[in-house]
Design an enzyme around this catalytic site. Structure first.
Site, PDB file in Angstrom:
ATOM      1  N   LYS A  66     -23.904  29.915  -3.048  1.00 45.73           N
ATOM      2  CA  LYS A  66     -24.613  29.654  -4.300  1.00 45.73           C
ATOM      3  C   LYS A  66     -25.523  30.835  -4.599  1.00 45.73           C
ATOM      4  O   LYS A  66     -26.322  31.239  -3.741  1.00 45.73           O
ATOM      5  CB  LYS A  66     -25.453  28.393  -4.124  1.00 45.73           C
ATOM      6  CG  LYS A  66     -25.504  27.491  -5.327  1.00 45.73           C
ATOM      7  CD  LYS A  66     -26.457  26.340  -4.996  1.00 45.73           C
ATOM      8  CE  LYS A  66     -26.213  25.147  -5.837  1.00 45.73           C
ATOM      9  NZ  LYS A  66     -27.244  24.119  -5.620  1.00 45.73           N
TER      10      LYS A  66
HETATM   11  O1  G3P Z   1     -28.704  21.264  -6.900  1.00 48.75           O
HETATM   12  C1  G3P Z   1     -29.465  21.584  -7.982  1.00 48.75           C
HETATM   13  C2  G3P Z   1     -29.882  20.460  -8.920  1.00 48.75           C
HETATM   14  O2  G3P Z   1     -28.987  19.405  -8.890  1.00 48.75           O
HETATM   15  C3  G3P Z   1     -31.323  20.133  -8.910  1.00 48.75           C
HETATM   16  O3  G3P Z   1     -31.659  18.905  -9.474  1.00 48.75           O
HETATM   17  O4  G3P Z   1     -33.226  17.032  -9.850  1.00 48.75           O
HETATM   18  O5  G3P Z   1     -34.069  19.165  -8.803  1.00 48.75           O
HETATM   19  O6  G3P Z   1     -33.458  19.095 -11.194  1.00 48.75           O
HETATM   20  P1  G3P Z   1     -33.193  18.541  -9.844  1.00 48.75           P
END
Ligand code: G3P
Length: 218
Positions: free
Chosen positions: A83
């Site tokens: 990533k």
């Molecule tokens: O993996 C990255 C992403 O899904 C992050 O989600 O909830 O931290 O905005 P969030």
């Protein structure tokens, strides 16, 4: 649509993998911090639990540093997907890594133009963060539609991986738009099963069945 789970908690990944519905896992530095485990140990364990791609994120911000970290992370297992952030160095690393046959997930995408750049850099996956866009009063799912249109216009093979999913409606909308993957927190994946009429219907069937006094099998 493929389901990835967005967590580094191996107990939760194992439970979901046992359902047979899990196509991959995404992690990031915040999720590794939350799990409180060594990145190599936990990522190896995750790679053994699922056959599909397991995203592991680089933390260097310059091209050389990203390439060095990517080489180290890629050694963890054959299903590692590197990533990288959506920055000029990140996309330069994406191009170099995918040219070398490595799966790459480009993360922190918040615009259609960023997604276009990632596809041109040969990304295997683009991760638009829908929840974080909704949080600032933008429309996360509108971005998914735009990316779908752009990728279809040019036949880009980069898979749209809907990230920052906050609830079951994000999953439904992603599927309606034709996103390739949704990476969801474990609680959201479990919530997809739920419907009050399913519970009520099952309860009624079991009550009627008990009244027949019959058994299927011994
Ligand atoms: O993996 C990255 C992403 O899904 C992050 O989600 O909830 O931290 O905005 P969030």
């Amino acid at each position: 649509m493929k389901f990835f789970v967005d967590t580094a908690e191996t107990r939760e990944i194992r439970e979901l993998a046992e359902l047979g519905l899990l196509d991959g896992v995404t992690t990031n530095p915040s999720l590794i911090m939350k799990a409180g485990r060594d990145i190599f140990e936990v990522t190896k364990e995750i790679c053994d639990l699922v056959d599909g791609p397991v995203s592991a994120e680089v933390t260097a911000t310059d091209f050389d540093g990203m390439m060095k970290e990517a080489a180290i992370l890629a050694k963890i297992a054959s299903n590692i997907c590197i990533k990288v952030p959506l920055t000029p160095d990140g996309l330069k690393a994406c191009k170099a890594l995918t040219d070398g046959g490595q799966m790459v997930n480009v993360t922190l995408c918040f615009s259609a133009n960023q997604a276009l750049l990632a596809a041109k850099a040969g990304a295997s996956f683009i991760s638009p963060f829908v929840g974080r866009l909704d949080d600032i009063s933008n429309d996360g799912m509108e971005l998914i539609s735009e990316i779908r249109t752009i990728y279809d216009n040019y036949g880009f093979e980069t898979e749209i991986l809907v990230a920052s999913v906050r609830g079951v409606n994000h999953v439904k909308q992603a599927a309606l738009i034709g996103a390739d993957v949704a990476t969801v927190p474990p609680a959201v994946l479990w919530a997809l099963f739920k419907h009050p009429l399913t519970d009520k219907g099952l309860e009624a069937f079991l009550a009627d069945w008990a009244k027949t006094g019959q058994k299927i099998g011994a």
